[in-house]
Design a protein around this motif. Structure first.
Motif, PDB file in Angstrom:
ATOM      1  N   PHE A 138      -6.813  11.389   6.238  1.00 13.41           N
ATOM      2  CA  PHE A 138      -5.635  10.628   6.637  1.00 13.41           C
ATOM      3  C   PHE A 138      -5.359  10.775   8.129  1.00 13.41           C
ATOM      4  CE2 PHE A 138      -1.128   9.892   7.271  1.00 13.41           C
ATOM      5  CZ  PHE A 138      -1.040   8.637   6.736  1.00 13.41           C
TER       6      PHE A 138
ATOM      7  N   PRO B  94      -4.693  -1.403   6.356  1.00 10.48           N
ATOM      8  CA  PRO B  94      -4.058  -1.083   5.072  1.00 10.48           C
ATOM      9  C   PRO B  94      -5.066  -1.021   3.930  1.00 10.48           C
ATOM     10  CG  PRO B  94      -2.801  -2.770   6.151  1.00 10.48           C
ATOM     11  CD  PRO B  94      -4.040  -2.588   6.944  1.00 10.48           C
TER      12      PRO B  94
ATOM     13  N   PHE C 271       2.207   1.854  -3.426  1.00  4.46           N
ATOM     14  CA  PHE C 271       1.141   2.382  -4.283  1.00  4.46           C
ATOM     15  C   PHE C 271       0.965   3.880  -4.059  1.00  4.46           C
ATOM     16  CE2 PHE C 271      -3.354   3.541  -4.459  1.00  4.46           C
ATOM     17  CZ  PHE C 271      -3.582   3.355  -5.805  1.00  4.46           C
ATOM     18  N   ILE C 272       0.933   4.297  -2.788  1.00  4.05           N
ATOM     19  CA  ILE C 272       0.659   5.714  -2.517  1.00  4.05           C
ATOM     20  C   ILE C 272       1.835   6.580  -2.940  1.00  4.05           C
ATOM     21  CG2 ILE C 272       0.141   7.363  -0.683  1.00  4.05           C
ATOM     22  CD1 ILE C 272      -1.547   5.328   0.597  1.00  4.05           C
TER      23      ILE C 272
ATOM     24  N   SER D  28      -6.236  15.475  -2.779  1.00  3.48           N
ATOM     25  CA  SER D  28      -6.335  16.096  -1.469  1.00  3.48           C
ATOM     26  C   SER D  28      -6.780  15.050  -0.467  1.00  3.48           C
ATOM     27  CB  SER D  28      -7.337  17.245  -1.517  1.00  3.48           C
ATOM     28  OG  SER D  28      -7.594  17.694  -0.223  1.00  3.48           O
ATOM     29  N   VAL D  29      -6.480  15.296   0.806  1.00  3.97           N
ATOM     30  CA  VAL D  29      -6.995  14.412   1.837  1.00  3.97           C
ATOM     31  C   VAL D  29      -7.965  15.146   2.746  1.00  3.97           C
ATOM     32  CG1 VAL D  29      -5.170  12.706   1.926  1.00  3.97           C
ATOM     33  CG2 VAL D  29      -4.921  14.803   3.192  1.00  3.97           C
TER      34      VAL D  29
ATOM     35  N   GLY E 261      -5.911   6.168  -0.519  1.00  6.00           N
ATOM     36  CA  GLY E 261      -4.988   6.423  -1.619  1.00  6.00           C
ATOM     37  C   GLY E 261      -5.725   6.639  -2.931  1.00  6.00           C
TER      38      GLY E 261
ATOM     39  N   VAL F 221       0.841  -1.200   0.000  1.00  6.80           N
ATOM     40  CA  VAL F 221       0.000   0.000   0.000  1.00  6.80           C
ATOM     41  C   VAL F 221       0.875   1.249   0.000  1.00  6.80           C
ATOM     42  CG1 VAL F 221      -1.697   1.279   1.333  1.00  6.80           C
ATOM     43  CG2 VAL F 221      -1.928  -1.156   1.089  1.00  6.80           C
TER      44      VAL F 221
ATOM     45  N   LEU G 256      -6.450   2.277   4.054  1.00  6.23           N
ATOM     46  CA  LEU G 256      -5.454   3.240   3.561  1.00  6.23           C
ATOM     47  C   LEU G 256      -5.406   3.221   2.045  1.00  6.23           C
ATOM     48  CD1 LEU G 256      -3.251   5.239   4.238  1.00  6.23           C
ATOM     49  CD2 LEU G 256      -1.658   3.381   4.386  1.00  6.23           C
ATOM     50  N   LEU G 257      -5.573   2.023   1.461  1.00  9.99           N
ATOM     51  CA  LEU G 257      -5.600   1.909   0.003  1.00  9.99           C
ATOM     52  C   LEU G 257      -6.777   2.700  -0.561  1.00  9.99           C
ATOM     53  CD1 LEU G 257      -3.972   0.408  -2.123  1.00  9.99           C
ATOM     54  CD2 LEU G 257      -5.615  -1.416  -2.016  1.00  9.99           C
TER      55      LEU G 257
ATOM     56  N   GLU H 149      -5.733   3.864  13.632  1.00  7.50           N
ATOM     57  CA  GLU H 149      -4.715   2.859  13.955  1.00  7.50           C
ATOM     58  C   GLU H 149      -4.316   2.953  15.421  1.00  7.50           C
ATOM     59  OE1 GLU H 149      -3.055   0.533  12.449  1.00  7.50           O
ATOM     60  OE2 GLU H 149      -2.858   0.896  10.313  1.00  7.50           O
TER      61      GLU H 149
ATOM     62  N   LEU I  63       1.711   7.271  -6.521  1.00  6.39           N
ATOM     63  CA  LEU I  63       0.725   8.288  -6.908  1.00  6.39           C
ATOM     64  C   LEU I  63       1.356   9.666  -7.037  1.00  6.39           C
ATOM     65  CD1 LEU I  63      -2.364   7.601  -4.655  1.00  6.39           C
ATOM     66  CD2 LEU I  63      -2.066   7.066  -7.034  1.00  6.39           C
TER      67      LEU I  63
ATOM     68  N   LEU J 299      -7.169  10.005  -2.893  1.00  4.89           N
ATOM     69  CA  LEU J 299      -6.089  10.975  -3.089  1.00  4.89           C
ATOM     70  C   LEU J 299      -5.724  11.054  -4.564  1.00  4.89           C
ATOM     71  CD1 LEU J 299      -3.915  12.751  -1.749  1.00  4.89           C
ATOM     72  CD2 LEU J 299      -2.540  10.730  -1.513  1.00  4.89           C
TER      73      LEU J 299
ATOM     74  N   ILE K 120       3.696   3.615  11.686  1.00  2.88           N
ATOM     75  CA  ILE K 120       2.554   2.939  12.299  1.00  2.88           C
ATOM     76  C   ILE K 120       2.640   1.437  12.051  1.00  2.88           C
ATOM     77  CG2 ILE K 120       0.058   2.637  12.202  1.00  2.88           C
ATOM     78  CD1 ILE K 120      -0.227   5.507  11.543  1.00  2.88           C
TER      79      ILE K 120
ATOM     80  N   PHE L 181      -7.350   8.325   9.717  1.00  9.76           N
ATOM     81  CA  PHE L 181      -6.781   6.980   9.606  1.00  9.76           C
ATOM     82  C   PHE L 181      -5.700   6.754  10.653  1.00  9.76           C
ATOM     83  CE2 PHE L 181      -3.285   4.420   8.038  1.00  9.76           C
ATOM     84  CZ  PHE L 181      -3.923   3.217   7.907  1.00  9.76           C
ATOM     85  N   VAL L 182      -4.829   7.757  10.871  1.00 13.52           N
ATOM     86  CA  VAL L 182      -3.747   7.613  11.849  1.00 13.52           C
ATOM     87  C   VAL L 182      -4.327   7.343  13.230  1.00 13.52           C
ATOM     88  CG1 VAL L 182      -1.900   8.830  13.017  1.00 13.52           C
ATOM     89  CG2 VAL L 182      -2.123   9.008  10.581  1.00 13.52           C
TER      90      VAL L 182
ATOM     91  N   LEU M 122       2.534  15.436  -0.971  1.00 15.51           N
ATOM     92  CA  LEU M 122       1.566  15.048   0.058  1.00 15.51           C
ATOM     93  C   LEU M 122       1.547  13.537   0.304  1.00 15.51           C
ATOM     94  CD1 LEU M 122      -0.732  15.852   1.971  1.00 15.51           C
ATOM     95  CD2 LEU M 122      -2.290  15.686   0.072  1.00 15.51           C
TER      96      LEU M 122
END
Lengths: 128, 77, 484
Positions: C131, C172, A46-47, C187-188, C179, A43, C175-176, C138, A50, C182, A89, C134-135, A78
């Motif tokens: 995001f 994950p 992948f990011i 932008s997030v 992504g 992952v 997170l994908l 977790e 991007l 994004l 993490i 997301f942090v 970003l």
């Protein structure tokens, strides 16, 4: 360079699939955890891909650079920032999982998931 | 060309790590895979991420796994 | 700009770190933890509504496209955040108070985990950045695993490891999905993404957008313990200490509503989003109640009932009208309080009898009258008996589904409420009313006074919200009007 970009995205997908396969089907708990770390890395890859700009420059502005040229050519920073957080993490999650495995190994003497994680359901059967 | 070699190393060592009987070797191969990803990050114009990945993914995570293997058992089975 | 907004996250986080670093000074740690726990509900009540931009980076207007974008992580603080963070603060205070009075020697790391979880859910509620959410999602998962593993109940480590493995597959994947979003919008920030989606800057029929919905939705299912994760979620409730379980379920509810509100703002243009939410919510309602009926461990039973109640929240949000969303959010607030009351109350019974099997219990009404009456009221509130708070929110939900043109769903909701009532009354009868089995020994063990105090406070809130629901509903419906 564009086809390399596409190939990297597919490699990331492949890594995620390898990780998912091992996290679901492999019995050994340490290998399961290694597989989970592969999912995370896939992952991340992948990011990062991007944010990549083909034939671009590193997104750090140096003295003497023209800001307009920099804005047009630099990679998008970003996603890189997000991945930095995500790597750390992932490592801390992995450390906690390994610590739990070490405690459980002392109790069961094996790394097999079938033995180690089956007992809770056995206890439920006993309750019913 | 370098990218393709790195991708092959990455996927190859990931698969090798998962079919390994010796868990210590699997830990080291995980480090190989993460190191290849760190190089790829560098090629993808993200040097800061590459540094972090090289330290965390290629050194710290394999050491964690190796410590866990040392405290438990080395062979898979 | 209000300086108190980031403090809601920073205070519990820093306090947790300090406590775990200096936990060898037992007395000082206790006093410090108590003071911080009192501060937690006060900070959101004292703060003003507003936005906080980290680093002071205000939104910038793009001159070319005339689109506003947010360069910094943004915290937005409105009535909804205030009421939920205040409630979490009260609950954390009660849980920390119970913990401090229960043990002479406090464990710094355990208090750290409690405060860490509180900080994480607070940040998830406040944040406007997917995001960032997301942090903290977790971090919340780590805190939950820690709270479960720290309990002294059998098989808690196994349950913690199982939850963690599922979590590290689920996050994950989420997170994908982030992504993909994004990649589509660059932008997030949720406001920016929602603007791009609703103004046609993103092709909403593209498979990438749908895929990102699927991936984030999977993470949401894991975070909220809807099916297929309902078994593991009720499992971790039953393996945690009772006061820990009371906090864990509130974490679940808050993370559920904060993620689903973000998803609602982004994906409400897709009709399939609402269908998915309603489908999984109904599944959770039916599975939760029917599995609760078969349980003999009463902690497990409350866990499954809590999962069933989560379905009601999802139902309200999935119906998608402002009234339904208000009802769903009000139901979420009620569920946090009611389930916490039930977990603490049943935990008091475990404390007194050392027995979790309902078949071996009985006749406890004579020994613990206060606890049993409060538990009865809490259970009735969960089932939706007037004039308690659960009744108000469930009535609103039923009305909302009727006015949306789905009478089937409202009938189903009423049936699930009745089934909840049956499950609860059956358990209550076997535990408290029927004659005491001969081999059960309950003499000489008292219920901790802190637990009774905590239950009393929660009960007062339940009755207050049941009689005066308007104090909350009005503010929530203003908030809902803002996001639609």
């Amino acid at each position: 360079m564009a086809y390399v970009h596409i190939t990297i995205l597919f490699t990331a997908a492949l890594l995620i699939i390898i990780g998912l396969y091992s996290a679901i089907f492999i019995d050994n708990i340490i290998k399961k955890i290694i597989g989970i770390s592969f999912i995370e890395e896939g992952v991340n890859l992948f990011i990062v891909a991007l944010g990549y700009a083909p034939d671009g420059v590193v997104p750090i502005i140096m003295p003497g650079m023209d800001p307009a040229w920099f804005a047009a050519n630099a990679a998008y920073p970003l996603p890189f920032g997000l991945v930095l957080t995500s790597i750390v993490i992932g490592a801390s999650t992995l450390a906690v999982m390994l610590a739990l495995v070490m405690v459980l190994y002392r109790r069961y003497g094996t790394l097999s998931t079938k033995v180690m994680l089956a007992d809770t359901s056995k206890q439920e059967e006993y309750n019913e | 060309m370098l990218e393709f070699i790195l991708m092959i190393i990455m996927v190859g060592s990931a698969i090798l790590a998962l079919i390994q009987k010796d868990l210590l070797k699997a830990a080291i191969l995980t480090g190989f895979s993460a190191g290849a990803i760190a190089f790829l990050f560098q090629l993808l114009l993200a040097p800061d991420v590459a540094l972090t990945q090289a330290i965390v993914g290629a050194v710290i995570v394999p050491v964690f796994i190796a410590l866990a293997v040392k405290k438990t058992q080395r062979s898979d089975g | 700009m209000n300086e108190l907004i980031p403090l809601m996250v920073i205070v519990p986080l820093m306090a947790g770190l300090l406590i775990s670093a200096f936990s060898k000074f037992n007395k000082a740690t206790k006093i410090f933890a108590f003071v911080v726990a009192i501060c937690l509900p006060i900070i959101p009540l004292a703060s003003n509504y507003g936005l906080h931009y980290f680093g002071g980076y205000e939104p910038i207007m793009d001159n070319v496209t005339n689109v506003m974008f947010h360069p910094a992580i943004t915290y937005s603080f409105t009535f909804l955040q205030q009421i939920f963070i205040g409630m979490i603060g009260i609950l954390t205070f009660l849980v920390v108070f119970i913990y401090l009075t229960k043990y002479k020697e406090v464990s710094g790391p355990y208090l750290f985990l409690l405060f860490l979880g509180t900080a994480a859910v607070t940040a998830m509620l406040l944040t406007d950045d997917i995001f960032h959410m997301f942090v903290f999602f977790e971090i919340l998962a780590l805190a939950q695993v820690g709270i479960v593993a720290a309990s002294s109940i059998d098989y808690s480590y196994e349950m913690a490891l199982k939850y963690m493995i599922l979590g590290s597959i689920g996050s994950p994947i989420m997170l994908l999905g982030i992504g993909f979003l994004l990649a589509l919008t660059g932008s997030v920030n949720v406001t920016d993404i929602a603007y791009a989606v609703h103004n046609g800057l993103v092709n909403i029929t593209s498979p990438v957008f749908l895929l990102s919905l699927g991936l984030i939705f999977f993470g949401w299912l894991y975070a909220s313990g809807l099916p297929p994760f309902h078994t593991i979620k009720s499992g971790i409730y039953s393996k945690a200490e009772p006061h820990g379980a009371a906090l864990l379920q509130s974490f679940t509810v808050i993370s559920m509503i904060s993620i689903v509100l973000i998803m609602f703002r982004i994906y409400s243009v897709l009709p399939i989003f609402e269908v998915l939410v309603v489908f999984f919510s109904i599944l959770a309602m039916i599975l939760g109640v029917s599995l609760a009926l078969t349980q003999t461990d009463f902690r497990r039973m409350i866990g499954f009932l809590a999962v069933g109640e989560l379905g009601f929240i999802g139902l309200g949000i999935g119906l998608g009208t402002p009234y339904a969303i208000t009802a769903g959010l009000f139901q979420a607030l009620n569920e946090i309080i009611i389930t916490a009351l039930l977990f603490i109350g049943f935990g008091a019974i475990v404390n007194a009898t050392n027995e979790v099997d309902t078949r071996k219990l009985g006749g406890l009404l004579a020994y613990h009258p206060k606890v049993s009456i409060m538990l009865l009221i809490g259970g009735l509130a969960m089932a939706g008996v007037p004039p308690l708070s659960g009744f108000q929110s469930k009535l609103m939900l039923v009305q909302a589904s009727l006015s949306c043109g789905y009478p089937e769903i409202s009938i189903l909701a009423i049936m699930v409420s009745i089934a909840t009532f049956v499950v609860f009354v059956k358990t209550f009868y076997t535990m408290f009313l029927r004659p005491k089995p001969n081999d059960l020994e309950v003499e000489g063990k008292d219920v901790p006074r802190a637990m009774v105090f905590a239950m009393g406070i929660l009960l007062i809130i339940i009755v207050l919200l049941g009689i005066f629901p308007d104090i909350v509903i009005k503010g929530i419906s203003t908030f809902v009007g803002g996001i639609l």
